[in-house]
Design a protein around this motif. Structure first.
Motif, short mmCIF file in Angstrom:
data_model
loop_
_atom_site.label_atom_id
_atom_site.label_comp_id
_atom_site.label_asym_id
_atom_site.label_seq_id
_atom_site.Cartn_x
_atom_site.Cartn_y
_atom_site.Cartn_z
N ASP A 167 0.95 -1.37 0.24
CA ASP A 167 0.24 -0.17 -0.33
C ASP A 167 0.59 1.12 -0.39
OD1 ASP A 167 -2.80 -1.32 0.06
OD2 ASP A 167 -2.55 -1.53 2.49
N TYR A 222 0.52 3.87 -3.59
CA TYR A 222 -0.12 4.99 -3.08
C TYR A 222 0.79 6.55 -4.00
CZ TYR A 222 -2.19 9.17 -0.54
OH TYR A 222 -2.51 10.38 -0.34
N THR A 247 6.87 8.29 4.62
CA THR A 247 6.76 7.05 6.04
C THR A 247 8.06 6.82 6.51
OG1 THR A 247 5.70 5.31 5.86
CG2 THR A 247 6.36 5.02 3.92
N PRO A 296 3.07 6.56 9.29
CA PRO A 296 2.29 5.23 8.61
C PRO A 296 2.51 6.78 7.24
CG PRO A 296 1.11 6.95 9.91
CD PRO A 296 2.68 6.82 10.70
N THR A 320 2.06 9.28 4.82
CA THR A 320 1.86 11.43 5.47
C THR A 320 1.79 12.00 4.07
OG1 THR A 320 2.43 10.50 7.53
CG2 THR A 320 1.95 12.50 7.16
N GLU A 371 -2.43 14.97 5.51
CA GLU A 371 -3.60 14.02 4.84
C GLU A 371 -2.24 11.76 5.14
OE1 GLU A 371 -4.62 13.76 1.77
OE2 GLU A 371 -5.94 15.83 2.15
N LYS A 372 -3.04 11.85 6.13
CA LYS A 372 -2.41 10.37 6.41
C LYS A 372 -4.02 9.08 6.30
CE LYS A 372 0.32 11.73 10.44
NZ LYS A 372 0.55 11.25 11.65
N PRO A 373 -3.88 8.67 4.36
CA PRO A 373 -4.47 8.07 4.10
C PRO A 373 -4.52 6.47 4.71
CG PRO A 373 -2.28 7.64 2.59
CD PRO A 373 -2.14 8.95 3.57
N GLU A 374 -5.80 6.07 4.48
CA GLU A 374 -6.15 4.84 5.45
C GLU A 374 -6.14 3.89 4.38
OE1 GLU A 374 -9.18 5.18 7.61
OE2 GLU A 374 -8.64 6.76 9.31
N PHE A 375 -5.62 2.77 4.80
CA PHE A 375 -5.66 1.70 3.68
C PHE A 375 -6.67 0.30 4.07
CE2 PHE A 375 -1.84 3.67 3.02
CZ PHE A 375 -1.89 3.73 1.53
#
Length: 341
Positions: free
Chosen positions: A141, A145, A263, A270, A272, A281-285
């Motif tokens: 991920d 990304y 990261t 995580p 960032t 933002e800190k995207p979620e996977f």
């Protein structure tokens, strides 16, 4: 149904076997193992790895088993040969499988020798079959990304970045620093980032490297990848340090016109995203496990094998180029000179 024969029932062969169980339209129909023949009976209890599940007893009902590679190649039920052998054996087995009319998925690196990587790609072209190499990094991920951000232009032009991959010296591996064994940190470790850099940014025109050497094998090194575009700044740091307390570490910081993404697994940072308006933002996977990236990777391979089209992330030519880059970096490390590609 795409039918796969796995060659080499070691840790990675087991990971591939488990990943295929999660993919629709694929079935493992054959296994080949020449050294640990008890594994052909399903006794995988001695298989160990540094991540994910460990070996156990396997039910191989319905799976053909071979202790001779030529016998597997004669199996007309096998569409794709999945090679999970030590890197020094990749070239000979891949070329033989292609010549036998099989598509091939081969674990990374494509080979240890640059000329063998070239020969493998040429063999695929001559046979009319597909050759894909298991560089799984773009299917994690964190890396997918930034790859998707690059190809979709999500944050504008990509301006480059720095990639780091460092481990403590693997003293338990006897042939780690042999160019005929693991190939040292360059071919066992950094080749992941070399492949990703090649996939993200294209082939550079030159490299400059400095290194701490063990004989003529780079032990710890920094490389600058030089492109025609002067605004594209790409660097990488990789290798081994002697302090055994250091766990496996990867990190990156990638710059776009409108964002910076970073990261760091060692410091538990995580993915960032620093945006141009000052927000973070800190995207979620999606939730997954250690096998999930390999499921994603082999799903991409399945789709390409079925369609008869090369993969933009797994094609053998990308792995060939990554291996070439690594060998150019080795030359640059030893000469401390800029080396043209």
């Amino acid at each position: 149904m795409l039918k796969v024969g796995i060659v080499g029932v070691g840790f990675m062969g087991m990971i591939h076997y488990l990943a295929y169980q999660r993919i629709e339209g694929v079935k493992v129909v054959a296994l080949c193992e020449s050294f640990f023949k008890e594994r052909l009976t399903g006794d995988w209890t001695k298989i160990k790895g540094n991540f994910g599940p460990q070996g156990e007893m396997m039910d191989l009902t319905g799976v053909a088993t071979y202790d001779n590679f030529d016998d597997l190649l004669k199996d007309e039920n096998v569409d794709v040969v999945d090679i999970c052998l030590p890197p020094a054996a990749h070239a000979a087995h891949t070329i033989k499988a292609l010549q036998a009319g099989k598509n091939v998925f081969c674990e990374k690196p494509i080979s240890l020798k640059a000329d063998e990587g070239v020969a493998m790609v040429e063999a695929a072209e001559k046979s009319g079959k597909l050759l894909m190499i298991g560089h799984v990094l773009p299917f994690f991920d964190a890396f997918n990304y930034i790859y998707q951000a690059k190809i979709t232009n999500k944050f504008g032009k990509c301006l480059g970045g720095n990639f780091t991959r460092v481990i403590s010296d693997p003293t338990w591996l006897k042939n780690f620093y042999s160019m005929n064994g693991s190939g040292g940190p360059m071919l066992d470790l950094h080749v992941h980032d070399a492949h990703f850099i090649r996939t993200m940014f294209g082939m550079p025109k030159a490299v400059q490297s400095v290194a701490r050497l063990r004989g003529d094998v780079p032990e710890y090194f920094n490389t600058q990848f030089i492109y025609d575009d002067p605004s594209l700044v790409v660097t990488a740091t990789s290798g081994c340090i002697m302090q055994q307390a250091r766990p496996f570490t990867f990190s990156y910081e990638v710059h776009f016109e409108k964002a910076t993404v970073f990261t760091d697994c060692f410091n538990q940072v995580p993915v960032t995203v620093l945006l141009e308006d000052g927000t973070i933002e800190k995207p979620e996977f999606p939730a997954g496990d250690d096998i999930t990236p390999f499921v994603n990777e082999l799903t991409e391979a399945r789709n390409c094998f079925v369609a008869g089209k090369p993969s933009s992330m797994l094609d053998g030519s990308l792995a060939r180029d990554a291996l070439t880059l690594c060998h150019k970096e080795i030359e640059a490390c030893n000469t401390r000179q800029r080396v043209e590609i």
